[in-house]
Write a protein that holds these residues in place. Structure first.
Motif, PDB file in Angstrom:
ATOM      1  N   CYS A 103       6.998 -32.223 -11.027  1.00 37.39           N
ATOM      2  CA  CYS A 103       5.798 -31.396 -10.859  1.00 37.39           C
ATOM      3  C   CYS A 103       4.968 -31.834  -9.654  1.00 37.39           C
ATOM      4  O   CYS A 103       4.165 -31.054  -9.136  1.00 37.39           O
ATOM      5  CB  CYS A 103       4.925 -31.450 -12.122  1.00 37.39           C
ATOM      6  SG  CYS A 103       5.703 -30.717 -13.579  1.00 37.39           S
ATOM      7  N   VAL A 113       0.580 -25.971 -14.648  1.00 35.00           N
ATOM      8  CA  VAL A 113       1.486 -25.265 -15.550  1.00 35.00           C
ATOM      9  C   VAL A 113       2.764 -26.083 -15.740  1.00 35.00           C
ATOM     10  O   VAL A 113       3.259 -26.248 -16.865  1.00 35.00           O
ATOM     11  CB  VAL A 113       1.802 -23.843 -15.038  1.00 35.00           C
ATOM     12  CG1 VAL A 113       2.960 -23.221 -15.804  1.00 35.00           C
ATOM     13  CG2 VAL A 113       0.571 -22.958 -15.115  1.00 35.00           C
ATOM     14  N   CYS A 114       3.279 -26.616 -14.661  1.00 36.09           N
ATOM     15  CA  CYS A 114       4.495 -27.429 -14.709  1.00 36.09           C
ATOM     16  C   CYS A 114       4.300 -28.629 -15.641  1.00 36.09           C
ATOM     17  O   CYS A 114       5.157 -28.926 -16.479  1.00 36.09           O
ATOM     18  CB  CYS A 114       4.856 -27.895 -13.297  1.00 36.09           C
ATOM     19  SG  CYS A 114       6.363 -28.888 -13.197  1.00 36.09           S
ATOM     20  N   LYS A 116       2.072 -28.944 -18.084  1.00 32.95           N
ATOM     21  CA  LYS A 116       1.913 -28.472 -19.468  1.00 32.95           C
ATOM     22  C   LYS A 116       3.273 -28.067 -20.064  1.00 32.95           C
ATOM     23  O   LYS A 116       3.537 -28.322 -21.238  1.00 32.95           O
ATOM     24  CB  LYS A 116       0.944 -27.292 -19.552  1.00 32.95           C
ATOM     25  CG  LYS A 116      -0.483 -27.642 -19.224  1.00 32.95           C
ATOM     26  CD  LYS A 116      -1.157 -28.417 -20.321  1.00 32.95           C
ATOM     27  CE  LYS A 116      -2.611 -28.608 -19.953  1.00 32.95           C
ATOM     28  NZ  LYS A 116      -3.346 -29.402 -20.884  1.00 32.95           N
ATOM     29  N   ASP A 117       4.120 -27.447 -19.252  1.00 30.22           N
ATOM     30  CA  ASP A 117       5.457 -27.093 -19.722  1.00 30.22           C
ATOM     31  C   ASP A 117       6.271 -28.351 -20.037  1.00 30.22           C
ATOM     32  O   ASP A 117       6.990 -28.405 -21.037  1.00 30.22           O
ATOM     33  CB  ASP A 117       6.204 -26.238 -18.689  1.00 30.22           C
ATOM     34  CG  ASP A 117       5.720 -24.806 -18.635  1.00 30.22           C
ATOM     35  OD1 ASP A 117       5.046 -24.351 -19.600  1.00 30.22           O
ATOM     36  OD2 ASP A 117       6.022 -24.126 -17.629  1.00 30.22           O
ATOM     37  N   ALA A 120       4.975 -29.710 -23.269  1.00 33.92           N
ATOM     38  CA  ALA A 120       5.441 -28.899 -24.404  1.00 33.92           C
ATOM     39  C   ALA A 120       6.889 -29.244 -24.747  1.00 33.92           C
ATOM     40  O   ALA A 120       7.235 -29.395 -25.924  1.00 33.92           O
ATOM     41  CB  ALA A 120       5.293 -27.409 -24.097  1.00 33.92           C
ATOM     42  N   ASP A 164       2.808 -25.364 -27.047  1.00 32.20           N
ATOM     43  CA  ASP A 164       3.163 -24.080 -26.414  1.00 32.20           C
ATOM     44  C   ASP A 164       1.910 -23.281 -26.053  1.00 32.20           C
ATOM     45  O   ASP A 164       1.853 -22.644 -25.001  1.00 32.20           O
ATOM     46  CB  ASP A 164       4.063 -23.248 -27.336  1.00 32.20           C
ATOM     47  CG  ASP A 164       5.493 -23.757 -27.387  1.00 32.20           C
ATOM     48  OD1 ASP A 164       5.915 -24.457 -26.447  1.00 32.20           O
ATOM     49  OD2 ASP A 164       6.186 -23.441 -28.373  1.00 32.20           O
ATOM     50  N   ALA A 167       0.337 -24.695 -22.891  1.00 35.33           N
ATOM     51  CA  ALA A 167       1.096 -24.288 -21.700  1.00 35.33           C
ATOM     52  C   ALA A 167       0.813 -22.824 -21.355  1.00 35.33           C
ATOM     53  O   ALA A 167       0.611 -22.480 -20.186  1.00 35.33           O
ATOM     54  CB  ALA A 167       2.591 -24.509 -21.928  1.00 35.33           C
ATOM     55  N   ARG A 171      -1.283 -21.092 -17.925  1.00 42.79           N
ATOM     56  CA  ARG A 171      -0.820 -20.002 -17.068  1.00 42.79           C
ATOM     57  C   ARG A 171      -1.947 -18.991 -16.827  1.00 42.79           C
ATOM     58  O   ARG A 171      -2.034 -18.378 -15.775  1.00 42.79           O
ATOM     59  CB  ARG A 171       0.376 -19.295 -17.702  1.00 42.79           C
ATOM     60  CG  ARG A 171       1.652 -20.043 -17.602  1.00 42.79           C
ATOM     61  CD  ARG A 171       2.805 -19.279 -18.261  1.00 42.79           C
ATOM     62  NE  ARG A 171       4.036 -20.014 -18.141  1.00 42.79           N
ATOM     63  CZ  ARG A 171       4.331 -21.107 -18.834  1.00 42.79           C
ATOM     64  NH1 ARG A 171       3.482 -21.583 -19.710  1.00 42.79           N
ATOM     65  NH2 ARG A 171       5.467 -21.733 -18.651  1.00 42.79           N
TER      66      ARG A 171
END
Length: 193
Positions: A103, A113-114, A116-117, A120, A164, A167, A171
């Motif tokens: 990231c 976002v990266c 948080k993904d 998750a 989820d 994340a 976004r």
């Protein structure tokens, strides 16, 4: 009668192998440890030719692979539910560290976002490991074990949904006004917040 005795002996031997899980000998364990160390040194040396974040990612991959290999080795050497859990946990942690490092090539909301993904995915892997550990634990009674596994699955599902949602909400931060409000509302609805 003699055939029955042979079957009993064969069953006893198979039971012994099943309970030991074909554990490694001390010499095999030491050789495998040395192999893991050598592979790590070789992979880390390959990272030296890289630069910037590519080098950092390479080093995280080498380090993560070593940690996973060590945990897997321990699970083979001393098989147990706890050792299997630690191996799953090591894999989740290693994947997370590499994903976070990747990231760093991004910036702004795309980086957020990266991250948080990655988080998750990490939460999902850790919670799946907890469920597998609960399924492998002995229970006082079948009903107690089933209740424990069900509770662990419920807790895992909540943790996964929360990760989820975070994340998905991240976004939405790139948006503004009504579009952002709708995005947040959709995320809340999708992940039951």
């Amino acid at each position: 009668m003699q055939t029955t005795t042979r079957h009993l002996i064969a069953a006893a031997v198979m039971g012994l192998f099943a309970t030991t899980g074909f554990a490694m000998t001390k010499a095999e364990h030491k050789a495998a440890e040395d192999r893991v160390k050598a592979e790590y040194k070789a992979e880390k040396a390959q990272c030296a030719s890289l630069s910037a974040n590519a080098k950092d990612v390479c080093e995280k991959q080498a380090s993560g692979k070593q940690k996973v290999a060590k945990a897997d080795l321990e699970a083979q050497y001393k098989p147990s539910n706890k050792a299997s859990f630690k191996a799953r946990e090591a894999r989740a942690d290693a994947d997370y560290e590499v994903a976070k490092e990747k990231c760093d090539d991004l910036s702004g909301n795309a980086k957020d976002v990266c991250v948080k993904d990655a988080k998750a995915a990490h939460v999902k892997a850790k919670e799946d490991a907890k469920v597998a550990r609960a399924q492998g634990e002995p229970g006082e009674t079948p009903n107690e074990k089933a209740a424990h596994v069900a509770e662990t699955k419920k807790d895992a599902a909540e943790e996964k949904r929360e990760a989820d949602y975070k994340a998905a909400a991240e976004r939405c931060d790139a948006m503004s006004g009504d579009v952002k409000d709708k995005c947040i509302a959709d995320a809340k609805r999708a992940f039951a917040q």
